[in-house]
Design a protein around this motif. Structure first.
Motif, PDB file in Angstrom:
ATOM      1  N   VAL A  21       0.827  -1.211   0.000  1.00  0.00           N
ATOM      2  CA  VAL A  21       0.000   0.000   0.000  1.00  0.00           C
ATOM      3  C   VAL A  21       0.863   1.265   0.000  1.00  0.00           C
ATOM      4  N   SER A  22       1.929   1.246   0.788  1.00  0.00           N
ATOM      5  CA  SER A  22       2.708   2.481   0.966  1.00  0.00           C
ATOM      6  C   SER A  22       3.802   2.647  -0.082  1.00  0.00           C
ATOM      7  N   GLY A  23       4.238   1.541  -0.674  1.00  0.00           N
ATOM      8  CA  GLY A  23       5.335   1.612  -1.628  1.00  0.00           C
ATOM      9  C   GLY A  23       6.702   1.550  -0.960  1.00  0.00           C
TER      10      GLY A  23
ATOM     11  N   LEU B 262       4.814   5.043  -5.879  1.00  0.00           N
ATOM     12  CA  LEU B 262       4.987   3.583  -5.793  1.00  0.00           C
ATOM     13  C   LEU B 262       6.063   3.121  -6.759  1.00  0.00           C
TER      14      LEU B 262
ATOM     15  N   PHE C 151     -12.314  -1.266  -1.861  1.00  0.00           N
ATOM     16  CA  PHE C 151     -11.357  -2.354  -1.955  1.00  0.00           C
ATOM     17  C   PHE C 151     -10.007  -2.059  -1.342  1.00  0.00           C
ATOM     18  N   ALA C 152      -9.367  -3.116  -1.046  1.00  0.00           N
ATOM     19  CA  ALA C 152      -7.956  -3.139  -0.696  1.00  0.00           C
ATOM     20  C   ALA C 152      -7.181  -2.824  -1.977  1.00  0.00           C
ATOM     21  N   PRO C 153      -5.854  -2.791  -1.913  1.00  0.00           N
ATOM     22  CA  PRO C 153      -5.119  -2.371  -3.119  1.00  0.00           C
ATOM     23  C   PRO C 153      -5.187  -3.356  -4.278  1.00  0.00           C
ATOM     24  N   GLU C 154      -6.121  -4.308  -4.222  1.00  0.00           N
ATOM     25  CA  GLU C 154      -6.097  -5.359  -5.238  1.00  0.00           C
ATOM     26  C   GLU C 154      -6.381  -4.869  -6.653  1.00  0.00           C
TER      27      GLU C 154
ATOM     28  N   ILE D 151      -7.382   2.860   5.315  1.00  0.00           N
ATOM     29  CA  ILE D 151      -8.501   1.943   5.035  1.00  0.00           C
ATOM     30  C   ILE D 151      -8.015   0.755   4.203  1.00  0.00           C
ATOM     31  N   GLU D 152      -7.197   1.027   3.215  1.00  0.00           N
ATOM     32  CA  GLU D 152      -6.699  -0.071   2.371  1.00  0.00           C
ATOM     33  C   GLU D 152      -5.922  -1.092   3.202  1.00  0.00           C
ATOM     34  N   ILE D 153      -5.101  -0.602   4.111  1.00  0.00           N
ATOM     35  CA  ILE D 153      -4.330  -1.517   4.964  1.00  0.00           C
ATOM     36  C   ILE D 153      -5.278  -2.315   5.862  1.00  0.00           C
TER      37      ILE D 153
ATOM     38  N   VAL E  88      -8.515  -2.993   5.469  1.00  0.00           N
ATOM     39  CA  VAL E  88      -9.343  -3.941   4.711  1.00  0.00           C
ATOM     40  C   VAL E  88      -8.501  -5.144   4.268  1.00  0.00           C
ATOM     41  N   ALA E  89      -7.281  -4.884   3.838  1.00  0.00           N
ATOM     42  CA  ALA E  89      -6.411  -5.984   3.385  1.00  0.00           C
ATOM     43  C   ALA E  89      -6.054  -6.908   4.548  1.00  0.00           C
TER      44      ALA E  89
ATOM     45  N   LYS F 117      -5.058  -2.137  -7.863  1.00  0.00           N
ATOM     46  CA  LYS F 117      -3.966  -1.250  -8.277  1.00  0.00           C
ATOM     47  C   LYS F 117      -2.877  -2.006  -9.046  1.00  0.00           C
TER      48      LYS F 117
END
Lengths: 86, 469
Positions: free
Chosen positions: A16-18, B460, B421-424, A42-44, A46-47, B426
């Motif tokens: 997520v953060s790169g 990224l 969604f999660a980063p899926e 949120i992405e972190i 949820v994942a 991306k």
């Protein structure tokens, strides 16, 4: 198991953060060190919920500022899961 | 035989705001970058056009997030864009049969105006806006499963107030409070409504043109009217893109800013994509599109309308019904809409959410619906039709034709919590060097959302060093 949990969480945070996994240490601060904003938070979350099949409670959320705190919370939630071995 | 000039460190598909911003950051960092765009001008939904001396913004009509430390402020300053940015005050006005509520540049003034209209909700109004303005990133995590309706219910009991607060969210997010994610609605407030009303120079095109110019200054190459036909992958790594059957561009990094379906089905080919991703993709619902009326006028309608101010006309308080009728039928007499006098005061734009339907429906109905729409606007702006010297409209099909967004979707995937969604979305697992970007990859939208995703994707790529410099 804890080490694996930490590795998985670091992998998610890295995606997520790169930031590279080796730059993400237990004491790393989400906001100051990893530029985590509301979308990435949120992405972190949820994942992590999806990966460990857990549900993070609203009251736990404000207490998370470092990677270590996130790992501890996930370990606690895994341990509390009914009928599932942590 | 490939010549060296056909080799780039990164190729970006789509010169919308996310592609342009991503391109600027990558080129600024020293990468050799090519942006390819199928349209003949850059900007995606942030473009403008001229007809009979009038300039119209095609879709995006102002932007937000320009407060100090706001997304657009940071990006415009990082990239050193040379833009004259005006801010209009109020940015938005919500009009119902009982109320006229302005959203002022000073959020305290907005709070006071709402408090005087709804004195019984006074404390909760302050609490609600305090939450939106002062929360830390992780405070928003609690919104991830909630709808905006649930968030509003935590604060307010007055149904009319809840509807008034929901109407510009429907207009900016295409969903009613019972469906839109509380997070997306909060972002719409933070970035569009509490920090909105900014306008870049002559027209919205100025923002896109300025990004395109900066990209070239940094050494980037932009090719317009240049669709990509295929992304080539070799041994799970990006090898390059085909611009037509014979032009192949060699690159190790592709940033696809078009929609995920197009990336997967048209450009990549689904055999390269894992089953889990395909299953998820098949369940995803796009957001609604928009129908936009463009009216050139020869009369000032001030003070009913003021230049640069979005006026939200709410014919009734039932936002849920408004949405269902729009989604299942089409634009109609019960719909609310937004009308806006251009900053130069010479033209009007009126917006309503609309379903995609199909090309034939819009060819048949575009002009009758435009006439209906003008009649409806005339109930708020008397004698409007006598002062129209030019009129046209964009339909959801027009939105699709110019941007190739799936079903002419105005805001990427529908922002319902189950699609948060999660980063899926991306990346596509198993394909190295492919980055997905733009409003189809996260629940953030509009110009600040797209610009944010462009800058984050660039970070990224640069941080991960996944590119073959």
């Amino acid at each position: 198991m804890t080490d694996n949990v930490e590795k998985e969480i670091v992998a998610i945070i890295s995606d997520v953060s790169g930031f590279e996994p080796e730059d993400i240490k237990p004491g790393t601060n989400f906001f100051q060190d990893l530029e985590i904003d509301s979308i990435k938070a949120i992405e972190i979350t949820v994942a992590i919920e999806k990966k460990f099949k857990i549900s993070v409670r609203d009251e736990d959320v404000p207490n998370i500022t470092t990677v270590k705190e996130a790992v501890e919370l996930v370990n606690k939630l895994i341990a509390e899961k009914p009928n599932v071995k942590a | 035989m490939l010549k060296p000039k056909d080799t780039y460190d990164a190729v970006i598909i789509g010169a919308g705001i996310s592609g342009l911003v991503c391109g600027c950051y990558l080129a600024k960092a020293g990468m050799k970058v090519l942006i390819v765009e199928q349209h003949y001008k850059p900007g995606g939904y942030c473009t403008s056009f001229k007809r009979q001396g009038f300039t119209f913004d095609a879709a995006a009509h102002s932007f937000g997030g320009y407060r100090e430390n706001g997304t657009m402020f940071r990006i415009i300053n990082d990239l050193g864009l040379n833009l004259r940015i005006e801010r209009y005050d109020p940015s938005d006005v919500i009009v119902t049969s009982d109320y006229r509520i302005s959203l002022w540049n000073d959020p305290n003034r907005t709070v006071e105006e709402l408090q005087s209209a709804f004195p019984h909700e006074s404390k909760k109004i302050r609490d609600f806006f305090y939450f939106l303005s002062n929360s830390e990133p992780f405070d928003f995590v609690v919104l991830r499963k909630k709808t905006f309706r649930e968030l509003l219910d935590q604060y307010f009991t007055d149904e009319n107030l809840r509807s008034i607060l929901s109407f510009p969210v429907l207009g900016n997010g295409g969903l009613p409070p019972s469906l839109i994610s509380a997070f997306t609605a909060a972002k719409i407030y933070i970035e569009f409504l509490l920090d909105g009303g900014y306008y870049p120079g002559e027209s919205m095109q100025s923002l896109s043109d300025s990004l395109a110019r900066k990209f070239k200054e940094y050494g980037g190459e932009l090719r317009l009217s240049c669709p990509v036909t295929k992304i080539r992958v070799k041994e799970n790594v990006i090898e390059g893109v085909f611009l037509d059957k014979s032009t192949f561009i060699l690159t190790r990094n592709v940033v696809s800013c078009c929609d995920t379906r197009q990336t997967v089905f048209d450009l990549l080919g689904q055999r390269l994509v894992r089953e889990e991703f395909m299953r998820k993709l098949e369940t995803m619902q796009p957001s609604l599109s928009v129908f936009v009326a463009y009216l050139g006028i020869d009369h000032s309608f001030e003070p009913l309308l003021r230049p640069g101010v979005n006026v939200w006309i709410m014919p009734h308080y039932n936002i849920e019904e408004m949405y269902l009728t729009l989604r299942d039928k089409s634009i109609n007499e019960t719909m609310g809409y937004m009308i806006r006098l251009s900053p130069n005061g010479k033209s009007l734009q009126a917006f309503v959410n609309a379903p995609f339907k199909n090309k034939e429906y819009w060819i048949e109905n575009k002009y009758p619906l435009l006439e209906d729409f003008i009649r409806r606007i005339e109930s708020v702006i008397p004698n409007l039709s006598q002062h129209i010297v030019y009129k046209d409209a964009s339909t959801p099909y027009t939105m699709y034709r110019y941007t190739l967004n799936y079903k002419g979707a105005a805001y990427g995937w529908a922002s319902i919590p189950s699609q948060l969604f999660a980063p899926e979305f991306k990346f596509i697992d198993g394909i190295g060097g492919l980055f997905l970007c733009g409003h189809w990859t996260a629940q953030t939208q509009g110009i600040p959302g797209a610009a944010y995703l462009g800058s984050e994707t660039a970070k990224l790529i640069l941080r991960k060093g996944k590119y073959g410099l």
